[in-house]
Design a protein around this motif. Structure first.
Motif, mmCIF file in Angstrom:
data_model
loop_
_atom_site.group_PDB
_atom_site.id
_atom_site.type_symbol
_atom_site.label_atom_id
_atom_site.label_comp_id
_atom_site.label_asym_id
_atom_site.label_seq_id
_atom_site.Cartn_x
_atom_site.Cartn_y
_atom_site.Cartn_z
ATOM 1 N N PHE A 47 38.917 38.210 41.729
ATOM 2 C CA PHE A 47 39.147 39.242 40.720
ATOM 3 C C PHE A 47 38.629 40.577 41.220
ATOM 4 O O PHE A 47 37.781 40.634 42.105
ATOM 5 N N GLN A 97 46.431 44.028 42.142
ATOM 6 C CA GLN A 97 46.867 42.625 42.145
ATOM 7 C C GLN A 97 45.753 41.707 41.663
ATOM 8 O O GLN A 97 45.985 40.799 40.863
ATOM 9 N N PHE A 98 44.527 41.919 42.125
ATOM 10 C CA PHE A 98 43.420 41.057 41.729
ATOM 11 C C PHE A 98 42.891 41.379 40.326
ATOM 12 O O PHE A 98 42.075 40.638 39.795
ATOM 13 N N ARG A 100 45.127 41.703 37.785
ATOM 14 C CA ARG A 100 46.148 41.163 36.873
ATOM 15 C C ARG A 100 45.873 39.704 36.547
ATOM 16 O O ARG A 100 45.508 38.919 37.410
ATOM 17 N N ARG A 105 47.025 35.586 42.383
ATOM 18 C CA ARG A 105 46.448 36.808 42.946
ATOM 19 C C ARG A 105 46.441 36.802 44.467
ATOM 20 O O ARG A 105 46.351 37.859 45.087
#
Length: 184
Positions: A47, A97-98, A100, A105
């Motif tokens: 994340f 991206q990380f 979302r 991911r």
């Protein structure tokens, strides 16, 4: 008690009345520029985080926080190691991206296994791995502390920061011209 700073008086600070403490915290921290990182754990899971920080040099400890309801919370709680990737201005797509939910991911992301399935992302300015020494629920977040094991990366280019709800980059400013005692 009045403290004199030797500076001219200014208008009093704006006081947020009628706002709850959570809103005050959100509004205040939007003004705080924070470095952007991606935290990964075996699984793989990961994340985007702005809560990554150093804790101690001796021993070398770092920390991050993650919401207890985050999709990666269970994987983080199970992990005995993590990798923290310090992002640069060229990594905004990776940060997005990380951040979302509901997607893979790691799709299209190049990474290496640092052992035990711990992903270390390619193409970031700097990264480190750490062994978890503490994972504790604090309010509505988990506080994770780890002892640094290894690190790498070219450590080049401007840093990616998050400020006022958007990604930005840090630039070096010229040194102040005032004498040092004015910045105490």
């Amino acid at each position: 008690m009045t403290v004199s700073t030797g500076r001219p008086a200014t208008a009093p600070a704006t006081v947020l009345t009628g706002a709850d403490e959570r809103d005050i915290l959100r509004r205040t921290l939007r003004r705080h520029a924070a470095g952007v990182t991606v935290i990964t754990v075996p699984g793989p899971a990961g994340f985007t985080a702005t809560s990554f920080t150093s804790v101690s040099l001796d021993p070398p400890l770092v920390s991050f926080c993650l919401g207890t309801t985050a999709s990666t919370a269970a994987a983080v709680q199970r992990a005995d190691r993590f990798a923290a990737h310090v992002l640069g201005a060229d990594n905004t797509a990776l940060a997005g991206q990380f951040a979302r939910s509901g997607i893979d991911r790691f799709s299209g992301v190049s990474w290496q296994d640092a052992g035990d399935g711990l992903p270390v992302l390619d193409g970031v300015p700097a990264w480190l791995t750490a062994r978890v020494t503490r994972c504790e629920k604090v309010g509505d977040h988990f506080l994770v502390i780890g002892e640094v094991e290894s690190g790498g990366g070219p450590a080049e280019g401007p840093a990616l920061v998050h400020h006022d709800g958007a990604f930005a980059t840090a630039i070096s400013l010229p040194p102040p011209t005032a004498t040092s005692d004015e910045y105490v």
